[in-house]
Write a protein that holds these residues in place. Structure first.
Motif, PDB file in Angstrom:
ATOM      1  N   LEU A  35       0.836  -1.214   0.000  1.00  0.00           N
ATOM      2  CA  LEU A  35       0.000   0.000   0.000  1.00  0.00           C
ATOM      3  C   LEU A  35       0.868   1.261   0.000  1.00  0.00           C
ATOM      4  O   LEU A  35       0.557   2.259  -0.658  1.00  0.00           O
ATOM      5  CB  LEU A  35      -0.918  -0.015   1.217  1.00  0.00           C
ATOM      6  N   THR A  36       1.960   1.221   0.763  1.00  0.00           N
ATOM      7  CA  THR A  36       2.879   2.381   0.788  1.00  0.00           C
ATOM      8  C   THR A  36       3.480   2.620  -0.597  1.00  0.00           C
ATOM      9  O   THR A  36       3.600   3.769  -1.060  1.00  0.00           O
ATOM     10  CB  THR A  36       4.003   2.142   1.810  1.00  0.00           C
ATOM     11  N   THR A  37       3.862   1.538  -1.277  1.00  0.00           N
ATOM     12  CA  THR A  37       4.431   1.660  -2.629  1.00  0.00           C
ATOM     13  C   THR A  37       3.403   2.255  -3.597  1.00  0.00           C
ATOM     14  O   THR A  37       3.722   3.110  -4.420  1.00  0.00           O
ATOM     15  CB  THR A  37       4.899   0.286  -3.139  1.00  0.00           C
ATOM     16  N   ILE A  38       2.156   1.777  -3.470  1.00  0.00           N
ATOM     17  CA  ILE A  38       1.097   2.316  -4.333  1.00  0.00           C
ATOM     18  C   ILE A  38       0.919   3.813  -4.084  1.00  0.00           C
ATOM     19  O   ILE A  38       0.799   4.615  -5.019  1.00  0.00           O
ATOM     20  CB  ILE A  38      -0.229   1.557  -4.080  1.00  0.00           C
ATOM     21  N   ALA A  39       0.922   4.219  -2.816  1.00  0.00           N
ATOM     22  CA  ALA A  39       0.769   5.640  -2.482  1.00  0.00           C
ATOM     23  C   ALA A  39       1.929   6.459  -3.051  1.00  0.00           C
ATOM     24  O   ALA A  39       1.748   7.577  -3.540  1.00  0.00           O
ATOM     25  CB  ALA A  39       0.676   5.805  -0.965  1.00  0.00           C
ATOM     26  N   GLN A  40       3.126   5.899  -2.971  1.00  0.00           N
ATOM     27  CA  GLN A  40       4.297   6.622  -3.516  1.00  0.00           C
ATOM     28  C   GLN A  40       4.187   6.799  -5.025  1.00  0.00           C
ATOM     29  O   GLN A  40       4.446   7.883  -5.561  1.00  0.00           O
ATOM     30  CB  GLN A  40       5.583   5.860  -3.157  1.00  0.00           C
ATOM     31  N   HIS A  41       3.819   5.719  -5.725  1.00  0.00           N
ATOM     32  CA  HIS A  41       3.672   5.813  -7.186  1.00  0.00           C
ATOM     33  C   HIS A  41       2.560   6.797  -7.564  1.00  0.00           C
ATOM     34  O   HIS A  41       2.680   7.559  -8.523  1.00  0.00           O
ATOM     35  CB  HIS A  41       3.381   4.431  -7.770  1.00  0.00           C
ATOM     36  N   TYR A  42       1.478   6.757  -6.797  1.00  0.00           N
ATOM     37  CA  TYR A  42       0.373   7.675  -7.067  1.00  0.00           C
ATOM     38  C   TYR A  42       0.841   9.118  -6.880  1.00  0.00           C
ATOM     39  O   TYR A  42       0.518  10.010  -7.664  1.00  0.00           O
ATOM     40  CB  TYR A  42      -0.792   7.350  -6.132  1.00  0.00           C
ATOM     41  N   GLY A  43       1.609   9.338  -5.814  1.00  0.00           N
ATOM     42  CA  GLY A  43       2.128  10.684  -5.569  1.00  0.00           C
ATOM     43  C   GLY A  43       3.043  11.167  -6.682  1.00  0.00           C
ATOM     44  O   GLY A  43       2.971  12.322  -7.111  1.00  0.00           O
ATOM     45  N   GLN A  44       3.908  10.274  -7.162  1.00  0.00           N
ATOM     46  CA  GLN A  44       4.815  10.642  -8.256  1.00  0.00           C
ATOM     47  C   GLN A  44       4.038  10.967  -9.531  1.00  0.00           C
ATOM     48  O   GLN A  44       4.337  11.926 -10.231  1.00  0.00           O
ATOM     49  CB  GLN A  44       5.808   9.508  -8.497  1.00  0.00           C
ATOM     50  N   ALA A  45       3.016  10.121  -9.806  1.00  0.00           N
ATOM     51  CA  ALA A  45       2.219  10.358 -11.017  1.00  0.00           C
ATOM     52  C   ALA A  45       1.467  11.680 -10.927  1.00  0.00           C
ATOM     53  O   ALA A  45       1.406  12.457 -11.895  1.00  0.00           O
ATOM     54  CB  ALA A  45       1.239   9.199 -11.221  1.00  0.00           C
ATOM     55  N   LEU A  46       0.887  11.935  -9.766  1.00  0.00           N
ATOM     56  CA  LEU A  46       0.148  13.184  -9.582  1.00  0.00           C
ATOM     57  C   LEU A  46       1.079  14.384  -9.655  1.00  0.00           C
ATOM     58  O   LEU A  46       0.739  15.425 -10.238  1.00  0.00           O
ATOM     59  CB  LEU A  46      -0.579  13.133  -8.234  1.00  0.00           C
ATOM     60  N   ASP A  47       2.268  14.230  -9.076  1.00  0.00           N
ATOM     61  CA  ASP A  47       3.247  15.317  -9.103  1.00  0.00           C
ATOM     62  C   ASP A  47       3.677  15.628 -10.537  1.00  0.00           C
ATOM     63  O   ASP A  47       3.772  16.787 -10.943  1.00  0.00           O
ATOM     64  CB  ASP A  47       4.461  14.920  -8.257  1.00  0.00           C
ATOM     65  N   ARG A  48       3.937  14.559 -11.305  1.00  0.00           N
ATOM     66  CA  ARG A  48       4.338  14.767 -12.701  1.00  0.00           C
ATOM     67  C   ARG A  48       3.213  15.421 -13.501  1.00  0.00           C
ATOM     68  O   ARG A  48       3.464  16.272 -14.350  1.00  0.00           O
ATOM     69  CB  ARG A  48       4.744  13.439 -13.335  1.00  0.00           C
ATOM     70  N   ALA A  49       1.973  15.006 -13.240  1.00  0.00           N
ATOM     71  CA  ALA A  49       0.848  15.595 -13.958  1.00  0.00           C
ATOM     72  C   ALA A  49       0.739  17.082 -13.667  1.00  0.00           C
ATOM     73  O   ALA A  49       0.488  17.895 -14.568  1.00  0.00           O
ATOM     74  CB  ALA A  49      -0.445  14.876 -13.572  1.00  0.00           C
ATOM     75  N   ARG A  50       0.930  17.450 -12.396  1.00  0.00           N
ATOM     76  CA  ARG A  50       0.881  18.866 -12.042  1.00  0.00           C
ATOM     77  C   ARG A  50       2.023  19.648 -12.691  1.00  0.00           C
ATOM     78  O   ARG A  50       1.834  20.759 -13.172  1.00  0.00           O
ATOM     79  CB  ARG A  50       0.928  19.018 -10.523  1.00  0.00           C
TER      80      ARG A  50
END
Length: 363
Positions: A35-50
């Motif tokens: 779950l932590t890994t998923i949250a990290q990947h989600y954060g990276q994807a969201l950060d890149r999108a922004r």
């Protein structure tokens, strides 16, 4: 059961993500790690999108700004030299649409000349110098050939774009078409010089020879002046910067004298100027007396653009003035024709005044 985890971005927490499980579900260490890994990947994807949204917004703002500027602008990246942005004003100035992002080494649509007539190499362009060495170029006026074949002047500046450590990331160049002010200045200076020369002698032929020497090479590679003597056309002056070529042209004139039946004769007969932006071999061959004449015109003299204007004064056509472009690669246009007509008017008035003075002296 609900498990919530923070979503981290580059600047800290940018959100949260929650996972819901059925009752009685117990999360093992491996589950929590996943779950932590998923949250990290989600954060990276969201950060890149922004970041992409911000970059795209900035790109659109830059593009809008560039296209509103009253000067031409082009941006090149280092070290490739690729042009990554160019505004509409730049393509308007060059009079040739760019084929899209292109390396600076592709100078096909961009031609310029040094004061001594040498053509610009890739490394000579201000933007190339800024990319290569970080040089700042301010207001360099360059003799250029536009996409439509005409010549003019462009004021070019270039500055490097540096990162925090001083390395060149790219370069920005600005372009301003200064052809008209330069042309007006050149024309005014030429007319002043021509007026002085035309009034130095009371011999009409000598005045016209002075004028022909002034024309070459400032306005053309060749200048030929014809005067009408009764029903006969007489060549008063043939000028070129190379004496050897002048001798060749005089020999050609002796072998194939210009008469009133040709193009010069039509200009004198009608009083209407004649402009030939591009001289072709077929065009010359159709009117040439023989193949040798055509060969000399193209292979030895290299003539490729010409104009002829009448020498008209007080309602009478006294002769004709012909300007020809060869090795300079000039292409004459309507503006050149109009200026040549102004020169011819000054010359014709000087000739008419000299003739009138001579007649009065004879009387």
């Amino acid at each position: 059961m609900i498990a919530s985890l923070p979503v981290q971005g580059r600047g800290g927490v940018i959100g949260a993500i929650a996972f819901r499980f059925g009752d009685g579900r117990r999360l093992e260490r491996a589950d929590r790690s996943a779950l932590t890994t998923i949250a990290q990947h989600y954060g990276q994807a969201l950060d890149r999108a922004r970041l992409f949204e911000v970059a795209e917004s900035e790109r659109q703002r830059l593009e809008a700004l560039m296209h509103q500027l009253p000067v031409g602008v082009a941006i090149a990246e280092a070290p490739s030299g690729h042009i990554v942005a160019v505004n509409g004003k730049a393509t308007e100035i060059w009079r040739v649409p760019p084929p899209g992002p292109e390396p600076i080494t592709d100078v096909t649509p961009y031609v310029a000349y040094h004061p001594d007539g040498r053509r610009f190499e890739t490394s000579d362009w201000p933007i190339a110098r800024s990319l290569a060495t970080g040089e700042v170029v301010d207001g360099e006026e360059i003799d250029v050939e536009f996409g439509d074949g005409t010549r003019g002047w462009v004021n070019i500046s270039a500055r490097p774009v540096l990162d925090a450590s001083g390395h060149v990331l790219g370069a920005v160049t600005t372009l301003v078409d200064v052809t008209e002010p330069r042309r007006r200045e050149t024309e005014a200076r030429f007319l002043a010089d021509a007026t002085d020369l035309l009034t130095q002698s009371l011999d009409p032929d000598e005045s016209l020879r002075h004028l022909a020497r002034l024309v070459v090479p400032r306005l053309a590679d060749w200048c030929v002046v014809y005067v009408l003597d009764g029903t006969r056309l007489r060549t008063v002056a043939i000028e070129h910067s190379d004496p050897g070529r002048v001798e060749l042209a005089r020999d050609l004139e002796n072998r194939y004298p210009t008469d009133l039946s040709g193009g010069v004769g039509r200009v004198i007969d009608t009083g209407e100027s004649q402009l030939t932006p591009r001289i072709t071999r077929e065009m010359v061959g159709a009117a040439a007396p023989d193949a040798d004449f055509t060969r000399i015109i193209f292979d030895e003299l290299g003539l490729h653009s010409a104009l002829t204007v009448p020498l008209r004064a007080r309602g009478q056509v006294l002769g004709a003035l012909t300007l020809v472009a060869a090795e300079s690669d000039r292409v004459f246009g309507e503006r050149d024709l109009s200026f040549a007509e102004d020169i011819a008017t000054h010359a014709a008035l000087a000739v008419a005044n000299a003739r009138l003075y001579t007649e009065q002296q004879d009387i």
